[in-house]
Write an enzyme that holds these catalytic residues in place. Sequence first.
Site, mmCIF file in Angstrom:
data_model
loop_
_atom_site.group_PDB
_atom_site.id
_atom_site.type_symbol
_atom_site.label_atom_id
_atom_site.label_comp_id
_atom_site.label_asym_id
_atom_site.label_seq_id
_atom_site.Cartn_x
_atom_site.Cartn_y
_atom_site.Cartn_z
ATOM 1 N N LYS A 29 -11.642 38.639 67.415
ATOM 2 C CA LYS A 29 -12.256 39.963 67.244
ATOM 3 C C LYS A 29 -13.680 39.706 66.743
ATOM 4 C CE LYS A 29 -13.555 42.946 64.907
ATOM 5 N NZ LYS A 29 -14.989 43.341 64.889
ATOM 6 N N SER A 76 -18.344 39.822 54.940
ATOM 7 C CA SER A 76 -18.791 40.135 53.582
ATOM 8 C C SER A 76 -17.609 40.066 52.607
ATOM 9 C CB SER A 76 -19.409 41.533 53.574
ATOM 10 O OG SER A 76 -18.449 42.450 54.046
ATOM 11 N N CYS A 89 -25.033 32.690 55.848
ATOM 12 C CA CYS A 89 -24.257 32.668 54.604
ATOM 13 C C CYS A 89 -24.643 31.471 53.745
ATOM 14 C CB CYS A 89 -22.775 32.623 54.913
ATOM 15 S SG CYS A 89 -22.332 31.122 55.767
#
Length: 498
Positions: free
Chosen positions: A173, A226, A281
């Site tokens: 996904k 997140s 990140c």
Amino acid sequence: MDVITHWRAGEPWAGTGERLGDVYDPATGQVARQVALASAEDVESVVAAAAEAGREWAAASLSRRTSVLFAFREVLARRRSEVAEAITAEHGKVLDDALGEVQRGLEVVEFACGAPHLLKGGFSDGVSTGVDVYSIRQPLGVVGVVSPFNFPAMVPLWFVPVAIACGNAVVLKPSEKDPSASLLLAELWAEAGLPAGVFSVLQGDKVAVDGLLTHPDVKAVSFVGSTPVARYVYETGTAHGKRVQALGGAKNHMVVLPDADLESAADAAVSAGFGSAGERCMAVSALVCVDPVADALVPLIASRMSALVTGDGRRGCDMGPLVTGAHRDKVASYVEAGVAAGASLVVDGREVVPTGEPGGFWLGPTLFDRVEPGMAVYDEEIFGPVLSVVRVATYDDALALVNANPYGNGTAIFTHDGGAARRFQREVEVGMVGINVPIPVPMAYYSFGGWKSSLFGDTHAHGTEGVHFFTRGKVVTSRWPSPDAPRPGVDLGFPQHT
Ligand code: NAD
């Protein structure tokens, strides 16, 4: 307008859901295409096709699986520019950076080609008379991978090749913000000879993620995104009996000691702070300068920043736009908040003159000095091109600052003192540490993952931890007595080996 579809049972599939999402070209600000957003029924259909294909794939020999992986490696290497172009068109990062992302994903494919070695079990001959014990690792079945917008190819490739090499069927996904690369990956898997249904793509948003997290046939979920969503995914998935690894957000600190080579530290801070517009990140967000480093380092960084060109990533520049208009405005709001809180704004990215269309989601590299904990610009993950200098008096203050932060993804120390570096490596509470290396992303044969609020779960991505995540261990105890051995007879005592 083109609609990006799902990929089910080896081919593109429109799905039954009626909802569509807009996908932007961030360098022009225009909606470039749309993406199908899965309904709950779409999740059912894709998982059912994956489960059916997965049963056969689990039984495929290791040689068969690895021959597909080797072929996928070749196809991906040959068509890497297509994947990179799809990333730049929807994410905005410059083309070289997108190619670098594909390369790091390719390294995981190469690692997965060697998975048969990592899947070897142990064997103990003759643990008791006529009795042997051995261990095997088996696939889980259907596994879900949910990925973020910032690495549309690399993050899926952290998990998908390893899961497939281990004999699982994967439903990816991807982020709805830049979904095209996922369909290209599906095409490449098909070209490499992967049986239909072993790799599927389910486009969508929370509906699709919730469908995977609660579906009884999905046995594990690897998530990257997140921290609030990672926590939710971990709690929901584990409450539904799944194995979950959920990698979350970050606030990465780069500590510079007074004995460091400040020219190299300035290069590193600029590269790691503004590469991919800070949407990594592992980007450096807080530059922790031990006194008196900042007085010399801040001007060196500012002069390098003045040479950076922000523009359309397809046309040759250093930094592209942010991914969406909403994200650009959010990052700009942190610049306003930093000024209001009293930090000194050394370079203001809001004034950037981009080499691109005026409607693009532009924000130039921004530098703050004299940032302190308690200011939003320090406390929160910004995920944009904003670098904050925090001044501290001593090494101990720097270490305490990093360790007090709720995130623990990456960190770096710049110094010429091996003893200080070694002490930092042992004392810092962060999952990935760089010594004179600003973005310490581990190679594929090590595992990637942070500590604290940067990862929920027990295992990191790829490397041996990835192989363990995507398999279940089984131990077999077998007795093949020689024909003339006496029968052990009935014994109600607890089995002991003699
Ligand atoms: P995000 O959390 O908004 O989205 C990640 C994925 O979750 C997407 O596929 C999205 O569709 C889905 N999602 C979003 N909201 C959801 C919800 N309420 N319920 C269920 N699913 C939901 O993250 P993003 O903005 O796409 O990516 C940026 C974030 O990812 C940053 O915080 C960054 O630090 C993090 N990140 C972490 C790593 C790591 O290795 N730790 C790597 C890359 C990115």
